[in-house]
Design a protein around this motif. Sequence first.
Motif, PDB file in Angstrom:
ATOM      1  N   ASP A 328      29.686  43.529 -13.976  1.00  0.00           N
ATOM      2  CA  ASP A 328      28.281  43.914 -14.095  1.00  0.00           C
ATOM      3  C   ASP A 328      28.142  45.427 -14.181  1.00  0.00           C
ATOM      4  O   ASP A 328      29.135  46.162 -14.199  1.00  0.00           O
ATOM      5  N   GLU A 329      26.916  45.915 -14.246  1.00  0.00           N
ATOM      6  CA  GLU A 329      26.686  47.343 -14.464  1.00  0.00           C
ATOM      7  C   GLU A 329      27.096  48.191 -13.262  1.00  0.00           C
ATOM      8  O   GLU A 329      27.285  49.412 -13.393  1.00  0.00           O
ATOM      9  N   ASP A 330      27.235  47.580 -12.082  1.00  0.00           N
ATOM     10  CA  ASP A 330      27.706  48.287 -10.895  1.00  0.00           C
ATOM     11  C   ASP A 330      29.214  48.151 -10.703  1.00  0.00           C
ATOM     12  O   ASP A 330      29.747  48.556  -9.679  1.00  0.00           O
ATOM     13  N   LYS A 331      29.868  47.559 -11.683  1.00  0.00           N
ATOM     14  CA  LYS A 331      31.320  47.356 -11.705  1.00  0.00           C
ATOM     15  C   LYS A 331      31.785  46.355 -10.645  1.00  0.00           C
ATOM     16  O   LYS A 331      32.951  46.358 -10.241  1.00  0.00           O
ATOM     17  N   ASN A 332      30.870  45.483 -10.202  1.00  0.00           N
ATOM     18  CA  ASN A 332      31.276  44.334  -9.412  1.00  0.00           C
ATOM     19  C   ASN A 332      31.879  43.301 -10.351  1.00  0.00           C
ATOM     20  O   ASN A 332      31.539  43.250 -11.543  1.00  0.00           O
ATOM     21  N   LEU A 333      32.761  42.472  -9.826  1.00  0.00           N
ATOM     22  CA  LEU A 333      33.448  41.474 -10.641  1.00  0.00           C
ATOM     23  C   LEU A 333      33.061  40.073 -10.193  1.00  0.00           C
ATOM     24  O   LEU A 333      32.845  39.817  -9.006  1.00  0.00           O
ATOM     25  N   TYR A 334      33.012  39.165 -11.152  1.00  0.00           N
ATOM     26  CA  TYR A 334      32.744  37.755 -10.893  1.00  0.00           C
ATOM     27  C   TYR A 334      33.911  36.975 -11.485  1.00  0.00           C
ATOM     28  O   TYR A 334      34.189  37.092 -12.679  1.00  0.00           O
ATOM     29  N   ILE A 335      34.580  36.195 -10.638  1.00  0.00           N
ATOM     30  CA  ILE A 335      35.836  35.565 -11.019  1.00  0.00           C
ATOM     31  C   ILE A 335      35.650  34.066 -11.176  1.00  0.00           C
ATOM     32  O   ILE A 335      35.256  33.364 -10.231  1.00  0.00           O
ATOM     33  N   CYS A 336      35.932  33.573 -12.393  1.00  0.00           N
ATOM     34  CA  CYS A 336      35.939  32.134 -12.651  1.00  0.00           C
ATOM     35  C   CYS A 336      37.369  31.616 -12.504  1.00  0.00           C
ATOM     36  O   CYS A 336      38.319  32.292 -12.908  1.00  0.00           O
ATOM     37  N   GLN A 337      37.504  30.403 -11.961  1.00  0.00           N
ATOM     38  CA  GLN A 337      38.830  29.838 -11.731  1.00  0.00           C
ATOM     39  C   GLN A 337      38.964  28.459 -12.376  1.00  0.00           C
ATOM     40  O   GLN A 337      38.008  27.698 -12.452  1.00  0.00           O
ATOM     41  N   TRP A 338      40.190  28.170 -12.795  1.00  0.00           N
ATOM     42  CA  TRP A 338      40.556  26.865 -13.341  1.00  0.00           C
ATOM     43  C   TRP A 338      41.382  26.110 -12.295  1.00  0.00           C
ATOM     44  O   TRP A 338      42.157  26.710 -11.540  1.00  0.00           O
ATOM     45  N   ASN A 339      41.207  24.796 -12.250  1.00  0.00           N
ATOM     46  CA  ASN A 339      42.019  23.954 -11.375  1.00  0.00           C
ATOM     47  C   ASN A 339      41.993  24.471  -9.940  1.00  0.00           C
ATOM     48  O   ASN A 339      43.018  24.616  -9.283  1.00  0.00           O
ATOM     49  N   ALA A 340      40.790  24.732  -9.458  1.00  0.00           N
ATOM     50  CA  ALA A 340      40.607  25.337  -8.127  1.00  0.00           C
ATOM     51  C   ALA A 340      39.707  24.480  -7.254  1.00  0.00           C
ATOM     52  O   ALA A 340      38.821  24.976  -6.553  1.00  0.00           O
ATOM     53  N   ASN A 341      39.925  23.162  -7.337  1.00  0.00           N
ATOM     54  CA  ASN A 341      39.205  22.220  -6.475  1.00  0.00           C
ATOM     55  C   ASN A 341      37.695  22.291  -6.667  1.00  0.00           C
ATOM     56  O   ASN A 341      36.932  22.229  -5.705  1.00  0.00           O
ATOM     57  N   ARG A 342      37.272  22.426  -7.942  1.00  0.00           N
ATOM     58  CA  ARG A 342      35.856  22.419  -8.300  1.00  0.00           C
ATOM     59  C   ARG A 342      35.072  23.546  -7.625  1.00  0.00           C
ATOM     60  O   ARG A 342      33.884  23.405  -7.335  1.00  0.00           O
ATOM     61  N   SER A 343      35.741  24.657  -7.386  1.00  0.00           N
ATOM     62  CA  SER A 343      35.082  25.772  -6.713  1.00  0.00           C
ATOM     63  C   SER A 343      34.227  26.571  -7.680  1.00  0.00           C
ATOM     64  O   SER A 343      34.473  26.606  -8.888  1.00  0.00           O
ATOM     65  N   TYR A 344      33.212  27.221  -7.137  1.00  0.00           N
ATOM     66  CA  TYR A 344      32.284  28.050  -7.904  1.00  0.00           C
ATOM     67  C   TYR A 344      32.820  29.482  -7.980  1.00  0.00           C
ATOM     68  O   TYR A 344      33.793  29.832  -7.304  1.00  0.00           O
ATOM     69  N   PRO A 345      32.203  30.332  -8.799  1.00  0.00           N
ATOM     70  CA  PRO A 345      32.732  31.694  -8.975  1.00  0.00           C
ATOM     71  C   PRO A 345      32.711  32.507  -7.674  1.00  0.00           C
ATOM     72  O   PRO A 345      31.858  32.314  -6.807  1.00  0.00           O
ATOM     73  N   ILE A 346      33.665  33.432  -7.581  1.00  0.00           N
ATOM     74  CA  ILE A 346      33.786  34.355  -6.465  1.00  0.00           C
ATOM     75  C   ILE A 346      33.322  35.732  -6.919  1.00  0.00           C
ATOM     76  O   ILE A 346      33.648  36.167  -8.022  1.00  0.00           O
ATOM     77  N   LYS A 347      32.570  36.426  -6.070  1.00  0.00           N
ATOM     78  CA  LYS A 347      32.153  37.791  -6.387  1.00  0.00           C
ATOM     79  C   LYS A 347      33.064  38.787  -5.671  1.00  0.00           C
ATOM     80  O   LYS A 347      33.360  38.617  -4.484  1.00  0.00           O
ATOM     81  N   LEU A 348      33.495  39.811  -6.387  1.00  0.00           N
ATOM     82  CA  LEU A 348      34.210  40.932  -5.799  1.00  0.00           C
ATOM     83  C   LEU A 348      33.315  42.157  -5.914  1.00  0.00           C
ATOM     84  O   LEU A 348      33.036  42.644  -7.008  1.00  0.00           O
ATOM     85  N   GLU A 349      32.840  42.625  -4.771  1.00  0.00           N
ATOM     86  CA  GLU A 349      31.917  43.764  -4.722  1.00  0.00           C
ATOM     87  C   GLU A 349      32.703  45.071  -4.709  1.00  0.00           C
ATOM     88  O   GLU A 349      33.513  45.302  -3.812  1.00  0.00           O
ATOM     89  N   ARG A 350      32.460  45.924  -5.665  1.00  0.00           N
ATOM     90  CA  ARG A 350      33.180  47.211  -5.754  1.00  0.00           C
ATOM     91  C   ARG A 350      32.825  48.080  -4.538  1.00  0.00           C
ATOM     92  O   ARG A 350      31.658  48.236  -4.193  1.00  0.00           O
ATOM     93  N   VAL A 351      33.844  48.635  -3.915  1.00  0.00           N
ATOM     94  CA  VAL A 351      33.623  49.501  -2.742  1.00  0.00           C
ATOM     95  C   VAL A 351      34.206  50.882  -3.017  1.00  0.00           C
ATOM     96  O   VAL A 351      34.996  51.078  -3.940  1.00  0.00           O
TER      97      VAL A 351
END
Length: 351
Positions: A328-351
């Motif tokens: 995103d514009e604040d350089k946070n990351l959103y991670i999509c996963q395959w074969n991960a037990n039907r899990s939803y995306p994870i957010k990585l907040e830039r610090v």
Amino acid sequence: MAHSRRDFIKKTALASASLSLPTYGFTILKKPELHDEIIGHGHFKYRVHKAWGNLNPANTPVKNCHEMVMDSKGRLIMVTDEVRNNIIVYDKSGKLLTSWTYNMKSGHGLTLFKEGEEDMLFVLDNSGRIIKTTITGKIIMELPKPHDIGVYTKKMRYRPTETTVAPNGDIYVSDGYGSDWILQYNKDGEFIRKFGGKGHKDEQLNNAHGVAIDDRDPNNVTLLCTSRVQNSFKRYTLDGEYISTIFLPGAYVCRPVIDGENIYSGVCWSRMKYLERVPNSGFVTILDKNDEVVSNPGGTKPKYKGGKLQLMLQNTSLFNHCHDVCVDEDKNLYICQWNANRSYPIKLERV
């Protein structure tokens, strides 16, 4: 006294968690909750928000969260292979805005591009269906399959994985689960050429999983193609001439994502001690403007010796098969996963 006891318990818990992390072994036995952990290296460190994208699976289920893009309004749009909602749209707080489906059983690729001032999408299913849509889901065009236009013989396998769009409107399709060709079409869907193909030569590919326009140098726009089995991105001209390889030892990278001066990619598998591809592994890798790795959130710190990048490995059990990174514009990351037990995306907040 109570404060000292809390400190002792916290320190003991952290020490115990550190003991559960792998030291380049074969499998990871325990998955710690990392909501407050910081991962990454150098200027690219992130706080983990594991539950950011969690939705009600009864109403908005997922199988695999394959790819995500952010539109000009800041909405986060994700493609899944769940036929009830191939497209899921979040706001940046993780709230569900809307969802819809194209009844794709293998929804896999999602590309955002501009047509004039308007956001447009290409949505891709591994079966070979590739549709151009508006940002609200209206289908505008469908690309022809190479078998139907005489580009592939009947015996050639076609299971595309990704698209990208050049500044002139040309469309590139990576046949990453099929015959490893990159197929080039004009903006109207008319076939121009194919290049790459499966093989071990520099100009060839092995699991051409992703493709992206690298426009960081506006005077030298090129095409980056994933060769995942070879742990590499390969660079071509927009006419399909091979230029160079970015070797990423240990990283089974997915598509390259260009943002600012950096390249981001999900690493779907990691190699481990005996250089085997380990299941339920992966991390994120980030390259700078010189195509050198500067951070591996979830992986080992990148090291160069004699100008050569050394083997990169997973070093925490946070991720299962990172399939895509959205920035995103604040350089946070959103991670999509395959074969991960039907899990939803994870957010990585830039610090």
